[in-house]
Design an enzyme around this catalytic site. Sequence first.
Site, mmCIF file in Angstrom:
data_model
loop_
_atom_site.group_PDB
_atom_site.id
_atom_site.type_symbol
_atom_site.label_atom_id
_atom_site.label_comp_id
_atom_site.label_asym_id
_atom_site.label_seq_id
_atom_site.Cartn_x
_atom_site.Cartn_y
_atom_site.Cartn_z
ATOM 1 N NE ARG A 1 -3.890 0.655 1.805
ATOM 2 C CZ ARG A 1 -5.126 0.735 2.283
ATOM 3 N NH1 ARG A 1 -5.363 1.403 3.393
ATOM 4 N NH2 ARG A 1 -6.132 0.173 1.658
ATOM 5 C CG HIS B 1 -8.193 0.307 -3.235
ATOM 6 N ND1 HIS B 1 -7.450 -0.811 -2.887
ATOM 7 C CD2 HIS B 1 -8.919 0.626 -2.113
ATOM 8 C CE1 HIS B 1 -7.701 -1.140 -1.636
ATOM 9 N NE2 HIS B 1 -8.585 -0.290 -1.145
ATOM 10 C CB CYS C 1 -14.064 1.472 -0.587
ATOM 11 S SG CYS C 1 -13.557 3.196 -0.471
ATOM 12 C CD GLN D 1 -12.911 -1.506 -1.477
ATOM 13 O OE1 GLN D 1 -12.166 -1.399 -0.523
ATOM 14 N NE2 GLN D 1 -14.122 -2.008 -1.371
ATOM 15 C CG ASP E 1 -13.290 6.597 -1.444
ATOM 16 O OD1 ASP E 1 -13.272 6.456 -0.213
ATOM 17 O OD2 ASP E 1 -12.235 6.568 -2.140
ATOM 18 N NE ARG F 1 -10.342 -5.122 -0.029
ATOM 19 C CZ ARG F 1 -9.593 -4.129 0.429
ATOM 20 N NH1 ARG F 1 -10.169 -3.062 0.927
ATOM 21 N NH2 ARG F 1 -8.274 -4.164 0.345
HETATM 22 N N1 CP Z 1 -11.312 0.005 1.921
HETATM 23 C C1 CP Z 1 -10.048 -0.086 2.395
HETATM 24 O O1 CP Z 1 -9.079 -0.327 1.666
HETATM 25 O O2 CP Z 1 -9.971 0.059 3.740
HETATM 26 P P1 CP Z 1 -8.618 0.268 4.571
HETATM 27 O O3 CP Z 1 -8.024 1.567 4.142
HETATM 28 O O4 CP Z 1 -9.055 0.271 6.002
HETATM 29 O O5 CP Z 1 -7.694 -0.876 4.264
HETATM 30 N N1 NVA Z 2 -9.659 6.949 -1.668
HETATM 31 C C1 NVA Z 2 -9.371 6.469 -0.352
HETATM 32 C C2 NVA Z 2 -9.639 5.013 -0.249
HETATM 33 C C3 NVA Z 2 -9.455 4.410 1.116
HETATM 34 C C4 NVA Z 2 -9.687 2.936 1.139
HETATM 35 C C5 NVA Z 2 -7.914 6.768 -0.004
HETATM 36 O O1 NVA Z 2 -7.041 6.585 -0.867
HETATM 37 O O2 NVA Z 2 -7.653 7.195 1.116
#
Ligand code: CP
Ligand code: NVA
Length: 310
Positions: free
Chosen positions: A106, A133, A267, A136, A227, A295
């Site tokens: 990540r 992502h 999400c 997701q 989101d 997930r």
């Molecule tokens: N939706 C998602 O990726 O959640 P987190 O940021 O908590 O992993």
């Molecule tokens: N768009 C958001 C998604 C979190 C799962 C971010 O990148 O923070």
Amino acid sequence: MESPLTGRHFLSITDFTAEEIELVLETARRVKRHPSDYTESMRRRVLAMIFQKPSLRTRVSFETGMAQMGGHAIYLAPSDISLGTREIPEDVAKVLSRMADVIMARVFGHHLVEELAEYATVPVINGLSDYEHPCQILADLQTIIERKGQLDGLRACYIGDGNNVAHSLMVGAARMGMHMTVITPPGYAPKAEVTEKAQQIGQASGARITATTDLEATEGADVLYTDVWASMGQEDEAKARKRIFQAYRIDAETMERADDDAVILHCLPAHYGDEIDYTTSRLPNSAIFDQAENRLHAQKALLLHLLGET
Ligand code: CP
Ligand code: NVA
């Protein structure tokens, strides 16, 4: 028969064809129904997880998934590696490939997962970058199928920021033949190159992909998705965005315009009162917690395919 996905990277939902996404979703359905069939599938396998940003769902679903399948996951906090500052991605990828069977990362810049994938000799999974992502979206597609029985021909609307999640949804929907309209305030549209790519992919599947600022475009939608207005790393912009995005939310008015059976997706994490209000998020139409649970199943399926254990 070995999965066609064995040994592959998963940086973007477009890395997989529609048939390959179907394969993963089919496995995800099986894994969800019969988890006890997979308790030994990841025996002695190790997943290394690199995090530059916080996480609840991504961390817990990958870690639980590996544990439930007899494997192990190592959490590497942002300060453990300091990817790109303490150590270059090439060396991180080469070292982890000598010890782990699969890497999940990540990151902020998408180039970091690309560099890891370039040098890793084991599969690299994008667990969220500023650009996409894809994990997701596997769970989202699984959830939509559970609620609607299909993807092909559905009309999905995403309302909010044209961000990483919006990007992956657009190309994912395009792959699977689901029409998708992304509705954002002026200046916050998805990147033009992503919209163009999604439209191109949609030509093959029959999906119509549109980016607009028109809130009325939710009319008759089968799926409503939102989101956060400010993603991780955009905290400085949060106050200004709150003002700019005010109308770009899922609330009672949006639900009025959409189909009566429209599925509500988010999400998570959610900022209740901003992109969605708490009451709307708890309607029977809302699938946000199925989506979070999926997930786990979708990523177990992904790991099984990438590691050739289906
Ligand atoms: N939706 C998602 O990726 O959640 P987190 O940021 O908590 O992993
Ligand atoms: N768009 C958001 C998604 C979190 C799962 C971010 O990148 O923070």
